[in-house]
Design an enzyme around this catalytic site. Structure first.
Site, PDB file in Angstrom:
ATOM      1  N   ASN A   7      16.568  -6.675   5.443  1.00  6.70           N
ATOM      2  CA  ASN A   7      15.197  -6.164   5.383  1.00  6.70           C
ATOM      3  C   ASN A   7      14.276  -7.312   4.981  1.00  6.70           C
ATOM      4  O   ASN A   7      14.452  -7.915   3.913  1.00  6.70           O
ATOM      5  CB  ASN A   7      15.146  -5.018   4.360  1.00  6.70           C
ATOM      6  CG  ASN A   7      13.765  -4.411   4.254  1.00  6.70           C
ATOM      7  OD1 ASN A   7      12.776  -5.139   4.147  1.00  6.70           O
ATOM      8  ND2 ASN A   7      13.675  -3.102   4.273  1.00  6.70           N
ATOM      9  N   HIS A  10       9.869  -8.220   2.236  1.00  9.37           N
ATOM     10  CA  HIS A  10       9.363  -9.010   1.108  1.00  9.37           C
ATOM     11  C   HIS A  10       8.874 -10.394   1.531  1.00  9.37           C
ATOM     12  O   HIS A  10       8.103 -11.023   0.809  1.00  9.37           O
ATOM     13  CB  HIS A  10      10.394  -9.083  -0.010  1.00  9.37           C
ATOM     14  CG  HIS A  10      10.541  -7.751  -0.684  1.00  9.37           C
ATOM     15  ND1 HIS A  10       9.547  -7.210  -1.460  1.00  9.37           N
ATOM     16  CD2 HIS A  10      11.528  -6.833  -0.632  1.00  9.37           C
ATOM     17  CE1 HIS A  10       9.923  -6.017  -1.872  1.00  9.37           C
ATOM     18  NE2 HIS A  10      11.122  -5.760  -1.390  1.00  9.37           N
ATOM     19  N   ARG A  18      -1.626 -13.509  -0.089  1.00  6.52           N
ATOM     20  CA  ARG A  18      -2.747 -14.423   0.132  1.00  6.52           C
ATOM     21  C   ARG A  18      -3.489 -14.127   1.422  1.00  6.52           C
ATOM     22  O   ARG A  18      -4.345 -14.902   1.816  1.00  6.52           O
ATOM     23  CB  ARG A  18      -2.226 -15.872   0.176  1.00  6.52           C
ATOM     24  CG  ARG A  18      -1.649 -16.356  -1.128  1.00  6.52           C
ATOM     25  CD  ARG A  18      -2.719 -16.563  -2.180  1.00  6.52           C
ATOM     26  NE  ARG A  18      -3.566 -17.697  -1.873  1.00  6.52           N
ATOM     27  CZ  ARG A  18      -3.349 -18.944  -2.313  1.00  6.52           C
ATOM     28  NH1 ARG A  18      -2.323 -19.177  -3.102  1.00  6.52           N
ATOM     29  NH2 ARG A  18      -4.140 -19.919  -1.991  1.00  6.52           N
ATOM     30  N   HIS A  43       9.906  -2.192   7.491  1.00  8.13           N
ATOM     31  CA  HIS A  43       9.236  -0.917   7.233  1.00  8.13           C
ATOM     32  C   HIS A  43       7.754  -1.128   7.513  1.00  8.13           C
ATOM     33  O   HIS A  43       7.076  -1.853   6.777  1.00  8.13           O
ATOM     34  CB  HIS A  43       9.468  -0.539   5.756  1.00  8.13           C
ATOM     35  CG  HIS A  43       8.907   0.798   5.376  1.00  8.13           C
ATOM     36  ND1 HIS A  43       9.095   1.351   4.136  1.00  8.13           N
ATOM     37  CD2 HIS A  43       8.166   1.702   6.066  1.00  8.13           C
ATOM     38  CE1 HIS A  43       8.509   2.527   4.072  1.00  8.13           C
ATOM     39  NE2 HIS A  43       7.922   2.764   5.236  1.00  8.13           N
ATOM     40  N   ARG A  45       4.664   0.289   6.936  1.00  9.84           N
ATOM     41  CA  ARG A  45       4.069   1.355   6.123  1.00  9.84           C
ATOM     42  C   ARG A  45       2.694   1.696   6.678  1.00  9.84           C
ATOM     43  O   ARG A  45       2.027   0.853   7.292  1.00  9.84           O
ATOM     44  CB  ARG A  45       3.944   0.898   4.665  1.00  9.84           C
ATOM     45  CG  ARG A  45       5.274   0.642   3.990  1.00  9.84           C
ATOM     46  CD  ARG A  45       5.071   0.312   2.522  1.00  9.84           C
ATOM     47  NE  ARG A  45       4.709   1.493   1.773  1.00  9.84           N
ATOM     48  CZ  ARG A  45       5.548   2.204   1.021  1.00  9.84           C
ATOM     49  NH1 ARG A  45       6.807   1.820   0.879  1.00  9.84           N
ATOM     50  NH2 ARG A  45       5.140   3.268   0.386  1.00  9.84           N
ATOM     51  N   ARG A  49       0.918  -2.676   3.954  1.00  9.59           N
ATOM     52  CA  ARG A  49       0.831  -3.595   2.817  1.00  9.59           C
ATOM     53  C   ARG A  49       1.694  -4.846   3.000  1.00  9.59           C
ATOM     54  O   ARG A  49       1.456  -5.847   2.372  1.00  9.59           O
ATOM     55  CB  ARG A  49       1.198  -2.890   1.509  1.00  9.59           C
ATOM     56  CG  ARG A  49       2.657  -2.526   1.406  1.00  9.59           C
ATOM     57  CD  ARG A  49       3.009  -2.033   0.020  1.00  9.59           C
ATOM     58  NE  ARG A  49       2.527  -0.687  -0.221  1.00  9.59           N
ATOM     59  CZ  ARG A  49       3.132   0.159  -1.048  1.00  9.59           C
ATOM     60  NH1 ARG A  49       4.202  -0.215  -1.707  1.00  9.59           N
ATOM     61  NH2 ARG A  49       2.666   1.371  -1.224  1.00  9.59           N
ATOM     62  N   GLU A  70      11.973   1.133   9.934  1.00 11.22           N
ATOM     63  CA  GLU A  70      11.804   2.207   8.937  1.00 11.22           C
ATOM     64  C   GLU A  70      10.381   2.703   9.033  1.00 11.22           C
ATOM     65  O   GLU A  70       9.446   1.899   9.069  1.00 11.22           O
ATOM     66  CB  GLU A  70      11.996   1.652   7.528  1.00 11.22           C
ATOM     67  CG  GLU A  70      13.397   1.377   7.137  1.00 11.22           C
ATOM     68  CD  GLU A  70      13.442   0.820   5.718  1.00 11.22           C
ATOM     69  OE1 GLU A  70      12.480   0.978   4.957  1.00 11.22           O
ATOM     70  OE2 GLU A  70      14.453   0.201   5.403  1.00 11.22           O
ATOM     71  N   THR A 101      10.113   2.564  -1.503  1.00  7.99           N
ATOM     72  CA  THR A 101      10.551   3.927  -1.190  1.00  7.99           C
ATOM     73  C   THR A 101      11.304   4.504  -2.392  1.00  7.99           C
ATOM     74  O   THR A 101      12.262   3.896  -2.856  1.00  7.99           O
ATOM     75  CB  THR A 101      11.482   3.902   0.041  1.00  7.99           C
ATOM     76  OG1 THR A 101      10.892   3.075   1.028  1.00  7.99           O
ATOM     77  CG2 THR A 101      11.687   5.297   0.590  1.00  7.99           C
ATOM     78  N   GLU A 151      21.215   7.245   6.354  1.00 10.68           N
ATOM     79  CA  GLU A 151      21.299   6.109   5.435  1.00 10.68           C
ATOM     80  C   GLU A 151      21.338   6.691   4.030  1.00 10.68           C
ATOM     81  O   GLU A 151      20.381   7.349   3.598  1.00 10.68           O
ATOM     82  CB  GLU A 151      20.108   5.159   5.606  1.00 10.68           C
ATOM     83  CG  GLU A 151      20.220   3.967   4.644  1.00 10.68           C
ATOM     84  CD  GLU A 151      19.194   2.870   4.880  1.00 10.68           C
ATOM     85  OE1 GLU A 151      18.776   2.654   6.036  1.00 10.68           O
ATOM     86  OE2 GLU A 151      18.813   2.219   3.881  1.00 10.68           O
ATOM     87  N   HIS A 190      19.222   0.272  -0.478  1.00  5.27           N
ATOM     88  CA  HIS A 190      18.193   0.338  -1.510  1.00  5.27           C
ATOM     89  C   HIS A 190      18.747  -0.095  -2.861  1.00  5.27           C
ATOM     90  O   HIS A 190      19.652   0.536  -3.392  1.00  5.27           O
ATOM     91  CB  HIS A 190      17.557   1.731  -1.654  1.00  5.27           C
ATOM     92  CG  HIS A 190      16.143   1.634  -2.166  1.00  5.27           C
ATOM     93  ND1 HIS A 190      15.841   1.361  -3.461  1.00  5.27           N
ATOM     94  CD2 HIS A 190      14.951   1.736  -1.512  1.00  5.27           C
ATOM     95  CE1 HIS A 190      14.535   1.315  -3.607  1.00  5.27           C
ATOM     96  NE2 HIS A 190      13.966   1.525  -2.434  1.00  5.27           N
ATOM     97  N   GLY A 191      18.193  -1.190  -3.356  1.00  9.62           N
ATOM     98  CA  GLY A 191      18.559  -1.667  -4.691  1.00  9.62           C
ATOM     99  C   GLY A 191      19.893  -2.390  -4.752  1.00  9.62           C
ATOM    100  O   GLY A 191      20.364  -2.722  -5.847  1.00  9.62           O
ATOM    101  N   GLY A 212      17.332  -5.991   1.192  1.00  5.01           N
ATOM    102  CA  GLY A 212      16.147  -6.828   1.303  1.00  5.01           C
ATOM    103  C   GLY A 212      15.847  -7.682   0.087  1.00  5.01           C
ATOM    104  O   GLY A 212      16.022  -8.899   0.101  1.00  5.01           O
TER     105      GLY A 212
END
Ligand code: PXP
Length: 249
Positions: A7, A10, A18, A43, A45, A49, A70, A101, A151, A190-191, A212
Site C-alpha cells: 500500500n 503514505h 507540501r 486508497h 479517499r 487526502r 480500496e 480506516t 480482507e 492493517h497495522g 503500507g
C-alpha cells in the site's frame, strides 16, 4: 504461501504534506515491484487526502503486478472503478474524521446496497473484496453478497497487548477457516509490521497481505525496494512458532 500487496498511500501523504510533486507514488510503485511486490494497493479517499485521481490513472497504465483499489461504497467511486478497471476493488468503510480506516465494513447492515454494488463491479470483470473484522456473521453476509474475496482486518491483532495477541490471532485463524468454508478467498491487512506479520502470514489459506505504513517507514532508512524485499521474505517464509500461532481449527 501468502503474497504481498504494498500500500503506497503514505508516499502520497508525504507529497501532499507540501502539495508538491514529489515523492511520486507512481514511480515508487515501480520500485516496490522491483522489490518483489505482488500487487500495489491504493486508497482513493473521497477527500483525496493522499492518493489523487491522477495517481490512479497513471498507476493503471504502469503497474505490471496487480492494482488493488480500496474505496468507499459510493456511486462516485463506483464510476471511477468502472472507468479505471483495477485488478481488484476492496470496499472499505470511510469516515472523513478518521486518520486511517478504523473498523471493518458492516456488511450485514448494508447488505441491501453492498450486494448490488458487488454484483455490478464483478459483472464488469473486477473481483471485489470486502474489508471486515474476522466475525462469522460478517463472513456469512460477505458470502451472501456474492463477493469473491474478503480482507480480514488485522488491526485488533496488531494493537493487542502481548497477553491478548493469541486470542486475536485465533480469531483471524478461525475467520480464514470460516471464510474458506463459505467459498471466499482470504486476504488480510492493517497495522501489520515487520515484528508481527509472520504469524498472520502463517495462517492457513491466507492469500495476500496488504501492508503500507511499516514498509514506507522502513523505506526511509533502507530505500523502498529493500524495505519491500525484507517484508516479502517474512510474508513468504514466516517462522512457525509452535507455542504461538498457525493453529488451523
Ligand atoms: N488494508 C486496508 C483495507 C487498509 O485500509 C489499509 C490502510 O490503508 C491497509 C490494509 C494497510 O494498513 P497499514 O498502512 O497499517 O499497513
Amino acid at each position: 504461501m501468502a503474497s504481498l500487496g504494498v500500500n503506497i498511500d503514505h508516499i502520497a501523504n508525504v507529497r501532499q504534506a507540501r502539495r508538491a510533486v514529489e515523492p511520486d507514488p507512481v514511480t515508487m510503485a515501480l520500485l516496490a515491484e522491483l522489490g518483489g511486490a505482488d500487487g500495489i494497493t491504493v486508497h482513493l479517499r473521497e477527500d483525496q487526502r493522499h492518493i489523487q485521481p491522477r495517481d490512479l490513472e497513471l498507476l493503471r497504465a504502469t503497474v505490471r503486478s496487480r492494482l488493488n483499489l480500496e474505496m468507499a461504497a459510493t456511486a462516485e467511486m463506483e464510476a471511477i472503478a468502472l472507468r479505471i478497471h483495477p485488478d481488484m476493488v476492496t470496499l472499505v468503510p470511510e469516515k472523513r474524521e478518521e486518520v486511517t480506516t478504523e473498523g471493518g465494513l458492516d456488511v450485514r447492515a448494508q447488505a441491501a446496497s453492498l450486494g448490488p454494488l458487488v454484483g455490478r463491479l464483478q459483472a464488469a470483470g473486477i473481483p471485489v473484496s470486502l474489508f471486515i473484522d474476522p466475525d462469522s456473521a460478517q463472513l456469512e453476509a460477505c458470502a451472501a453478497s456474492g463477493a469473491r474475496w474478503v480482507e480480514l482486518h488485522t488491526g485488533a491483532y496488531a494493537e493487542a497487548s502481548w497477553a491478548d495477541q493469541p486470542l486475536e490471532l485465533a480469531r483471524l485463524t478461525e475467520g480464514s477457516h470460516v471464510a474458506r468454508s463459505l467459498g471466499l478467498r482470504v486476504n488480510a491487512g492493517h497495522g501489520l509490521t515487520y515484528q508481527n506479520v509472520e504469524r498472520v502470514a502463517a495462517i492457513e489459506g491466507m492469500e495476500e497481505l496488504n501492508i503500507g505504513h511499516t514498509i514506507v517507514a522502513r523505506a526511509l532508512a533502507v530505500g523502498l525496494q529493500e524495505a519491500v524485499r525484507q517484508m516479502k521474505a517474512l510474508v513468504q517464509n514466516p517462522r512457525r512458532d509452535p507455542l504461538f500461532g498457525s493453529i488451523d481449527p
